[in-house]
Design a protein around this motif. Structure first.
Motif, PDB file in Angstrom:
ATOM      1  N   SER A   1       0.903  -1.109   0.168  1.00 55.94           N
ATOM      2  CA  SER A   1       0.089  -0.047   0.037  1.00 55.94           C
ATOM      3  C   SER A   1       0.923   1.311  -0.188  1.00 55.94           C
ATOM      4  O   SER A   1       0.418   2.387  -0.081  1.00 55.94           O
ATOM      5  CB  SER A   1      -0.948   0.080   1.126  1.00 55.94           C
ATOM      6  N   GLY A   2       2.218   1.299   0.360  1.00 58.13           N
ATOM      7  CA  GLY A   2       2.982   2.201   0.374  1.00 58.13           C
ATOM      8  C   GLY A   2       3.070   2.949   1.666  1.00 58.13           C
ATOM      9  O   GLY A   2       3.555   3.972   1.952  1.00 58.13           O
TER      10      GLY A   2
ATOM     11  N   LYS B   1       6.811  -0.344   3.450  1.00 63.70           N
ATOM     12  CA  LYS B   1       8.365  -0.158   2.894  1.00 63.70           C
ATOM     13  C   LYS B   1       9.345  -0.708   3.535  1.00 63.70           C
ATOM     14  O   LYS B   1      10.353  -1.185   3.333  1.00 63.70           O
ATOM     15  CB  LYS B   1       8.480   1.496   2.911  1.00 63.70           C
ATOM     16  N   ILE B   2       9.106  -0.884   4.774  1.00 67.81           N
ATOM     17  CA  ILE B   2      10.257  -1.501   5.807  1.00 67.81           C
ATOM     18  C   ILE B   2      10.182  -2.946   5.336  1.00 67.81           C
ATOM     19  O   ILE B   2      11.278  -3.739   5.320  1.00 67.81           O
ATOM     20  CB  ILE B   2       9.461  -1.492   7.320  1.00 67.81           C
ATOM     21  N   ARG B   3       8.925  -3.866   5.210  1.00 68.18           N
ATOM     22  CA  ARG B   3       8.791  -5.030   4.761  1.00 68.18           C
ATOM     23  C   ARG B   3       9.477  -5.266   3.521  1.00 68.18           C
ATOM     24  O   ARG B   3      10.478  -6.094   3.293  1.00 68.18           O
ATOM     25  CB  ARG B   3       7.343  -5.546   4.658  1.00 68.18           C
TER      26      ARG B   3
ATOM     27  N   ILE C   1      13.449  -4.907   4.147  1.00 64.27           N
ATOM     28  CA  ILE C   1      14.026  -6.255   4.906  1.00 64.27           C
ATOM     29  C   ILE C   1      14.009  -7.340   4.056  1.00 64.27           C
ATOM     30  O   ILE C   1      15.193  -8.096   4.057  1.00 64.27           O
ATOM     31  CB  ILE C   1      13.039  -6.605   6.186  1.00 64.27           C
ATOM     32  N   SER C   2      13.103  -7.514   3.081  1.00 67.11           N
ATOM     33  CA  SER C   2      13.056  -8.495   2.158  1.00 67.11           C
ATOM     34  C   SER C   2      14.404  -8.448   0.966  1.00 67.11           C
ATOM     35  O   SER C   2      15.155  -9.292   0.952  1.00 67.11           O
ATOM     36  CB  SER C   2      11.764  -8.475   1.368  1.00 67.11           C
ATOM     37  N   SER C   3      14.759  -7.220   0.759  1.00 63.52           N
ATOM     38  CA  SER C   3      15.644  -6.803  -0.130  1.00 63.52           C
ATOM     39  C   SER C   3      17.255  -7.259   0.522  1.00 63.52           C
ATOM     40  O   SER C   3      18.041  -7.630  -0.071  1.00 63.52           O
ATOM     41  CB  SER C   3      15.730  -5.327  -0.509  1.00 63.52           C
ATOM     42  N   ALA C   4      17.046  -7.179   1.917  1.00 65.19           N
ATOM     43  CA  ALA C   4      18.461  -7.139   2.505  1.00 65.19           C
ATOM     44  C   ALA C   4      18.699  -8.603   2.848  1.00 65.19           C
ATOM     45  O   ALA C   4      19.561  -8.983   2.643  1.00 65.19           O
ATOM     46  CB  ALA C   4      18.251  -6.532   3.974  1.00 65.19           C
ATOM     47  N   PHE C   5      17.574  -9.319   2.948  1.00 61.55           N
ATOM     48  CA  PHE C   5      17.975 -11.066   2.926  1.00 61.55           C
ATOM     49  C   PHE C   5      18.173 -11.613   1.871  1.00 61.55           C
ATOM     50  O   PHE C   5      18.531 -12.648   2.002  1.00 61.55           O
ATOM     51  CB  PHE C   5      16.646 -11.507   3.793  1.00 61.55           C
TER      52      PHE C   5
END
Length: 106
Positions: free
Chosen positions: A65-66, A71-73, A76-80
């Motif tokens: 939804s923005g 955005k945090i999710r 975090i997904s990008s970091a993992f």
């Protein structure tokens, strides 16, 4: 000698697809104990697919939804992602040395 032919009883639903869909939803609800939205009235696979696509689209617009949490999710997904890739590289590298390590690392 008369031959008895088994006659399939007509489902109360408008089609077999509708009956299969309702049965699947009932089994899911019985196994999970969770009530789900179940569309009714689909008579073709195309209609079932359209319903699934619409539900998926609605969920994704809700999920992404923005908002700050969304955005945090995403961050975090990008970091993992690289961490997971590194784990796979290590698992494949150790496979050459000791093959049982592959099962433990993945």
């Amino acid at each position: 000698m008369a031959t008895t032919i088994g006659v399939r009883q007509a489902p109360k639903s408008s089609s077999d697809i509708d009956l299969i869909w309702k049965t699947a939803v009932a089994q899911y609800e019985a196994q999970t104990g969770a009530r789900v939205y179940a569309a009714t009235g689909q008579t073709t696979l195309e209609e079932v697919w359209a319903e699934i696509s619409q539900t998926k689209s609605n969920f994704q617009s809700f999920r992404h939804s923005g908002s700050k949490i969304s955005k945090i999710r995403t961050h975090i997904s990008s970091a993992f992602t690289p961490i997971e890739a590194l784990g796979q590289v290590v698992a494949h590298a150790t496979k050459a040395v000791r093959s049982p390590n592959m099962a433990c690392m993945l």
